[in-house]
Design a protein around this motif. Structure first.
Motif, PDB file in Angstrom:
ATOM      1  N   HIS A  41       0.839  -1.198   0.000  1.00  0.00           N
ATOM      2  CA  HIS A  41       0.000   0.000   0.000  1.00  0.00           C
ATOM      3  C   HIS A  41       0.877   1.251   0.000  1.00  0.00           C
ATOM      4  O   HIS A  41       1.939   1.288   0.608  1.00  0.00           O
ATOM      5  CB  HIS A  41      -0.915  -0.022   1.223  1.00  0.00           C
ATOM      6  CG  HIS A  41      -2.038   0.956   1.149  1.00  0.00           C
ATOM      7  ND1 HIS A  41      -1.858   2.286   1.439  1.00  0.00           N
ATOM      8  CD2 HIS A  41      -3.331   0.806   0.782  1.00  0.00           C
ATOM      9  CE1 HIS A  41      -3.018   2.912   1.274  1.00  0.00           C
ATOM     10  NE2 HIS A  41      -3.922   2.040   0.871  1.00  0.00           N
ATOM     11  N   ASN A  42       0.384   2.277  -0.697  1.00  0.00           N
ATOM     12  CA  ASN A  42       1.151   3.521  -0.828  1.00  0.00           C
ATOM     13  C   ASN A  42       1.560   4.140   0.514  1.00  0.00           C
ATOM     14  O   ASN A  42       2.654   4.689   0.642  1.00  0.00           O
ATOM     15  CB  ASN A  42       0.304   4.526  -1.611  1.00  0.00           C
ATOM     16  CG  ASN A  42       1.105   5.715  -2.073  1.00  0.00           C
ATOM     17  OD1 ASN A  42       2.107   5.558  -2.776  1.00  0.00           O
ATOM     18  ND2 ASN A  42       0.698   6.904  -1.683  1.00  0.00           N
ATOM     19  N   TYR A  43       0.689   4.031   1.494  1.00  0.00           N
ATOM     20  CA  TYR A  43       0.905   4.675   2.796  1.00  0.00           C
ATOM     21  C   TYR A  43       2.130   4.067   3.500  1.00  0.00           C
ATOM     22  O   TYR A  43       3.092   4.798   3.771  1.00  0.00           O
ATOM     23  CB  TYR A  43      -0.438   4.576   3.535  1.00  0.00           C
ATOM     24  CG  TYR A  43      -0.577   4.975   4.974  1.00  0.00           C
ATOM     25  CD1 TYR A  43       0.291   5.867   5.614  1.00  0.00           C
ATOM     26  CD2 TYR A  43      -1.672   4.480   5.716  1.00  0.00           C
ATOM     27  CE1 TYR A  43       0.076   6.220   6.943  1.00  0.00           C
ATOM     28  CE2 TYR A  43      -1.891   4.844   7.032  1.00  0.00           C
ATOM     29  CZ  TYR A  43      -1.011   5.709   7.643  1.00  0.00           C
ATOM     30  OH  TYR A  43      -1.234   6.055   8.957  1.00  0.00           O
ATOM     31  N   SER A  55       5.417   4.786   1.359  1.00  0.00           N
ATOM     32  CA  SER A  55       5.993   6.085   1.009  1.00  0.00           C
ATOM     33  C   SER A  55       5.626   7.254   1.897  1.00  0.00           C
ATOM     34  O   SER A  55       6.048   8.360   1.632  1.00  0.00           O
ATOM     35  CB  SER A  55       5.573   6.430  -0.428  1.00  0.00           C
ATOM     36  OG  SER A  55       4.189   6.687  -0.489  1.00  0.00           O
ATOM     37  N   SER A  56       4.839   7.042   2.928  1.00  0.00           N
ATOM     38  CA  SER A  56       4.407   8.204   3.726  1.00  0.00           C
ATOM     39  C   SER A  56       4.866   8.167   5.190  1.00  0.00           C
ATOM     40  O   SER A  56       4.007   8.166   6.061  1.00  0.00           O
ATOM     41  CB  SER A  56       2.878   8.325   3.660  1.00  0.00           C
ATOM     42  OG  SER A  56       2.435   8.612   2.374  1.00  0.00           O
ATOM     43  N   VAL A  80      -2.580  11.566   8.686  1.00  0.00           N
ATOM     44  CA  VAL A  80      -2.071  11.476   7.320  1.00  0.00           C
ATOM     45  C   VAL A  80      -3.248  11.273   6.373  1.00  0.00           C
ATOM     46  O   VAL A  80      -4.002  10.330   6.525  1.00  0.00           O
ATOM     47  CB  VAL A  80      -1.100  10.287   7.142  1.00  0.00           C
ATOM     48  CG1 VAL A  80      -0.388  10.377   5.806  1.00  0.00           C
ATOM     49  CG2 VAL A  80      -0.112  10.206   8.275  1.00  0.00           C
ATOM     50  N   GLY A 137      -3.710  10.799   2.581  1.00  0.00           N
ATOM     51  CA  GLY A 137      -2.962  10.630   1.339  1.00  0.00           C
ATOM     52  C   GLY A 137      -3.736   9.829   0.331  1.00  0.00           C
ATOM     53  O   GLY A 137      -4.862   9.393   0.581  1.00  0.00           O
ATOM     54  N   MET A 138      -3.140   9.651  -0.819  1.00  0.00           N
ATOM     55  CA  MET A 138      -3.753   8.850  -1.876  1.00  0.00           C
ATOM     56  C   MET A 138      -2.649   8.309  -2.778  1.00  0.00           C
ATOM     57  O   MET A 138      -1.622   8.966  -2.974  1.00  0.00           O
ATOM     58  CB  MET A 138      -4.770   9.680  -2.669  1.00  0.00           C
ATOM     59  CG  MET A 138      -4.244  10.997  -3.163  1.00  0.00           C
ATOM     60  SD  MET A 138      -5.571  12.154  -3.614  1.00  0.00           S
ATOM     61  CE  MET A 138      -6.141  12.712  -2.011  1.00  0.00           C
ATOM     62  N   ALA A 139      -2.876   7.111  -3.289  1.00  0.00           N
ATOM     63  CA  ALA A 139      -1.869   6.490  -4.145  1.00  0.00           C
ATOM     64  C   ALA A 139      -1.636   7.319  -5.408  1.00  0.00           C
ATOM     65  O   ALA A 139      -0.606   7.203  -6.062  1.00  0.00           O
ATOM     66  CB  ALA A 139      -2.313   5.077  -4.502  1.00  0.00           C
ATOM     67  N   VAL A 183      -0.225  14.047  -0.531  1.00  0.00           N
ATOM     68  CA  VAL A 183      -0.231  13.596   0.863  1.00  0.00           C
ATOM     69  C   VAL A 183      -0.235  14.819   1.773  1.00  0.00           C
ATOM     70  O   VAL A 183       0.523  15.770   1.551  1.00  0.00           O
ATOM     71  CB  VAL A 183       0.992  12.710   1.194  1.00  0.00           C
ATOM     72  CG1 VAL A 183       0.936  12.237   2.647  1.00  0.00           C
ATOM     73  CG2 VAL A 183       1.060  11.495   0.261  1.00  0.00           C
ATOM     74  N   LYS A 204     -10.396   0.277   0.422  1.00  0.00           N
ATOM     75  CA  LYS A 204     -11.333   0.927  -0.481  1.00  0.00           C
ATOM     76  C   LYS A 204     -12.042  -0.108  -1.359  1.00  0.00           C
ATOM     77  O   LYS A 204     -11.412  -1.020  -1.893  1.00  0.00           O
ATOM     78  CB  LYS A 204     -10.603   1.942  -1.373  1.00  0.00           C
ATOM     79  CG  LYS A 204      -9.542   2.805  -0.670  1.00  0.00           C
ATOM     80  CD  LYS A 204     -10.060   3.628   0.479  1.00  0.00           C
ATOM     81  CE  LYS A 204      -9.067   4.566   1.140  1.00  0.00           C
ATOM     82  NZ  LYS A 204      -7.726   4.162   1.381  1.00  0.00           N
TER      83      LYS A 204
HETATM   84  O1  DBH Z   1      -5.401   5.878   1.873  1.00  0.00           O
HETATM   85  C1  DBH Z   1      -4.372   6.083   1.223  1.00  0.00           C
HETATM   86  O2  DBH Z   1      -4.250   5.731   0.052  1.00  0.00           O
HETATM   87  C2  DBH Z   1      -3.211   6.771   1.900  1.00  0.00           C
HETATM   88  C3  DBH Z   1      -3.321   7.177   3.210  1.00  0.00           C
HETATM   89  C4  DBH Z   1      -2.245   7.803   3.827  1.00  0.00           C
HETATM   90  C5  DBH Z   1      -2.032   6.982   1.188  1.00  0.00           C
HETATM   91  O3  DBH Z   1      -1.915   6.580  -0.108  1.00  0.00           O
HETATM   92  C6  DBH Z   1      -0.953   7.612   1.809  1.00  0.00           C
HETATM   93  C7  DBH Z   1      -1.068   8.019   3.137  1.00  0.00           C
HETATM   94  O4  DBH Z   1       0.176   7.812   1.095  1.00  0.00           O
END
Ligand code: DBH
Ligand code: AMP
Length: 549
Positions: free
Chosen positions: A236-238, A241-242, A333, A335-337, A341, A443
């Protein structure tokens, strides 16, 4: 050969370079910088790799894959769970310019097929520990279905099997030299949570992803002393990378992998490895707090300095309990893929940390709020999030029609989130326009499940909507119009047979005579959610539990 994708316009590319966001370095640089470091980079329950070993293992796997004919511009479908080999494979593929999709371990046949159809992979890397690959039945059918697949390697294969990933990682690297794709080209595909019938892929370039990692590291102050517990799905992106595992590697710290985010698994690891930071989704926080009060003499969480929470909306009440009951700082946080962020900052006051979802991490993140006509709304008003910036993508892979809807003419991405902005530029997530259920951070694209339900002979129409849930935030409910009476268990079995990930199975089914329509003739999901609200408040809790299996 490189992968086709939607580029940023020249003037913005130039700006992102001038401002030092895009360094024209490949993501392999993250590991290269640490290749003489003998400190532990990553460990799971059975193995541990120093930076030097991670670099060497990924070199050897890269060489092994090259020998088997893989080359720059090829694509790969990878499905590995929270194991050290995930990053051996990730870096190996980057080193030879093979562009992967990292499927989640919870994904099944339906998702794997959707990704394979889109990328036409030359390589499949998977795990015998996954039900799909326990024997060769699925793999053989898959290879027949996707003739682009030339090479396969399996983790946990018997050592004498010709496609044992472990054996390949042990092969000689000879005089291997890395040849990643150019930094302004696609490095890998990230997965979108999606809101359409087929799961969408997000091309991420070295330049944009590397910047998002470096900037995250700076904001979250990760360094060589960071010990990060990765308990969310590794792909997962989170947690990637976050700042995630890649942020930890950039800083020279340690990643400890947990098989899941439960307190039973994580608490002992936190104590044993003196974990300083981890990332959770809101339901896991609730379960941790519950475990702390119920688990007498639970392992100590004293080393934990920072708990990141994101993926779904965190309530203010739950937020305030984190410092009070766990004794660590909270960072929200959002964020989204796809890119953008937002973080609350480590020095922010409690009001910002408890009541906002953070502020965009880059000075060049352009974020504004649009009304239904696409006009900008003033501070404080709720509307659609629109964004572009140095690490926000410009188009889903091979999806021109969907892209035409998801982007405005200036290249702003509309995430489908409803937000408001505060005077000082913090985001508050207020809701969602996209047709998606956020089940505790996982999701579910409503249309994907509706299409699969419609493939059942007795289903005439179907609509998937969210229903409130005290632990998960949201669960899913399928309203179905059917030819005859049915048991939820039958439809659940139907979805399983179609090979969809378990978390996407509707938590509840409701049979209706017809689906309500809006004046323009679309299914009125708002109305369906409202009927659920009234039903849920009228029936006893046990009647609302999932029926059937
Ligand atoms: O929900 C996410 O996709 C998400 C949440 C926090 C994410 O992609 C991210 C941080 O980078
Ligand atoms: P994905 O497309 O799977 O990367 O998921 C990104 C989406 O998750 C965002 O567009 C939001 O809808 C949701 N999301 C992520 N973080 C948060 C958060 N902190 N609060 C509310 N929603 C979030």
């Amino acid at each position: 050969m490189t992968i086709a994708f939607t580029r940023w316009p020249d003037d913005l590319e130039q700006r992102y370079r001038e401002r030092g966001y895009w360094l024209d370095l490949p993501l392999t640089d993250i590991l290269q910088r640490q290749s003489d470091n003998n400190a532990v980079a990553i460990a799971d329950s059975t193995s541990s790799l120093s930076y030097r070993q991670l670099a060497a293992h990924s070199d050897r796997l890269a060489a092994a894959l090259q020998r088997r004919g893989l080359k720059s511009g090829d694509t790969a479908l990878v499905q590995l769970g929270n194991v050290t080999e995930f990053y051996v494979v990730f870096f190996a593929l980057l080193k030879i310019g093979v562009v992967p999709v990292n499927a989640l371990f919870s994904h099944q046949r339906s998702e794997m097929s959707a990704y394979a159809s889109q990328i036409q992979p030359a390589l499949l890397i998977a795990d015998r520990a996954h039900a799909l690959f326990a024997d060769n039945v699925f793999a053989e059918a898959f290879i027949t279905q996707y003739p682009s697949l030339r090479v396969m390697a399996l983790l946990n294969a018997a050592a004498d099997e010709e496609y044992s990933l472990t054996a390949w990682i042990a092969e000689d690297a000879d005089d291997f030299h890395a040849t990643p794709t150019p930094a302004n080209e696609v490095a890998f595909f990230q997965l979108s949570g999606g809101s359409t019938g087929t799961p969408k892929l997000i091309p991420r370039t070295h330049n944009d992803y590397y910047y998002s990692i470096r900037r995250s590291v700076e904001i979250c102050r990760f360094d060589a002393h960071t010990r990060y517990l990765c308990a969310l799905p590794i792909a997962h992106n989170y947690p990637m990378s976050s700042p995630g595992a890649l942020g930890v590697f950039f800083g020279g710290g340690q990643v400890i992998l947990a098989s899941d985010p439960s307190a039973q698994v994580c608490f002992p690891l936190i104590e044993q490895h003196a974990i300083t930071v981890t990332a959770l989704v809101p339901p896991a926080v609730t379960l941790w707090l519950q475990a702390m009060s119920e688990w007498e003499a639970h392992p100590s969480l004293d080393s934990l300095q920072l708990l990141q929470v994101g993926g779904a909306k965190l309530s203010e009440t739950l937020a305030a309990r984190i410092p009070a009951e766990i004794g660590c700082a909270l960072q929200q946080v959002f964020g989204m893929a796809e890119g953008l962020v937002n973080y609350t900052l480590l020095d922010d006051d409690e009001r910002h940390i408890f009541t906002t979802q953070g502020t965009p991490m880059s000075p060049d993140d352009e974020v504004w709020v649009a009304d239904e006509q696409g006009n900008a709304l003033p501070v404080g008003q709720t509307g659609r999030l629109m964004t572009r910036g140095p690490y926000t993508f410009r188009g889903y892979y091979l999806s021109p029609e969907h892209n035409a809807e998801a982007f405005d003419p200036q290249g702003f991405y509309c995430s489908g989130d409803l937000i408001s902005l505060t005077e000082d530029g913090y985001v508050q997530v207020q809701g969602r326009l996209k047709d998606q259920i956020n089940r505790g951070g996982e999701k579910i694209a409503a249309e994907e499940i509706e299409n699969l339900l419609l493939r059942h002979a007795s289903v005439i129409n179907a609509a998937l909507v969210s229903m409130p849930d005290s632990l998960m935030g949201e669960k899913s409910c399928a309203f179905v119009v059917t030819h005859s009476a049915f048991k939820p268990v039958q439809l659940r079995r139907h979805l399983r047979e179609l090979g969809v990930a378990e978390f996407k199975l509707p938590d509840r089914f409701v049979r209706v005579d017809r689906l309500p329509l809006t004046p323009v003739g679309k299914v009125d999901k708002k109305h369906l959610r409202e009927t659920l609200d009234t039903q849920l408040s009228m029936v006893a809790p046990e009647q609302t539990e999932p029926q059937g299996e």
